[in-house]
Design an enzyme around this catalytic site. Sequence first.
Site, short mmCIF file in Angstrom:
data_model
loop_
_atom_site.label_atom_id
_atom_site.label_comp_id
_atom_site.label_asym_id
_atom_site.label_seq_id
_atom_site.Cartn_x
_atom_site.Cartn_y
_atom_site.Cartn_z
N SER A 13 0.74 -1.23 0.02
CA SER A 13 -0.17 -0.18 -0.03
C SER A 13 0.91 1.26 0.01
O SER A 13 1.94 1.15 0.33
CB SER A 13 -0.81 -0.05 1.33
N TYR A 60 -2.68 0.09 9.93
CA TYR A 60 -2.74 -0.63 8.75
C TYR A 60 -1.27 -0.21 7.89
O TYR A 60 -0.58 -0.66 7.42
CB TYR A 60 -3.86 0.08 7.96
#
Length: 249
Positions: free
Chosen positions: A141, A155
């Site tokens: 990501s 995250y």
Amino acid sequence: MNGYNPFSLAGKTVLVTGASSGIGRATAIECSKMGATLVITGRNEERLAETFAQLEGSGHAQITADLTVQEDIERLVASSPQLNGLVLCAGRSILSPLPFCTREKLDSVFNINFFSPVEVMRQLVRGKKIEKQGSIVAIVSIGGTGKFTPGNAMYGSSKAALTSIVKYAATELAAKKIRVNAINPGMVETPLIRRGMVTDEQYAADMSRYPLKRYGRPEEVAYAAIYLLSDAAAWVTGTSLVIDGGVTI
């Protein structure tokens, strides 16, 4: 037309984790269209079967497994054939301000986003299930690597850790002729991003910050995975390919 295609996956067997939805599902389907034989895995047997039904070609396999359970990882590895490719897609996100990032929440996020993919990769390599000239692709990501949004610390940190270990793995596995790369997407329209307290208006405002004025589609990440799995990327290892509609610029 002579049929030349440097991105073909014909003759390659590819394992995709997190294949029951989102980027994992799209990656499995698109790889099958490029000629790969797929082994797909996910926790939800019903949704995994939906992915399986959309695969083109024959000879594919599906293995239901919860990759936070060590026994399931061991069963997945034991059941896997010899692989030419591995795509690590399973992931989860919990939005929470830093003062509320409890150890329990951190463990939950890191178990799925970091420890599970690392353990799958480790066991497959140790079990000599990944062939020479094989390719490992981790879906990471831009969160925690190129974009730092309030409330996304757990995250982002788990994905930053995964980005780091991709580079270590690329360094160590080069001797085995196995390539390891990451794909760092921006926001992609998947069920994962539609969980939580974020409103449609907030999504629209965030989308407006992207130079291309939209979020990505799962297939657009899958195409990058196909490139990294194919022989066209035979000289590519240890890299993080950013696909984010330009938001990190």
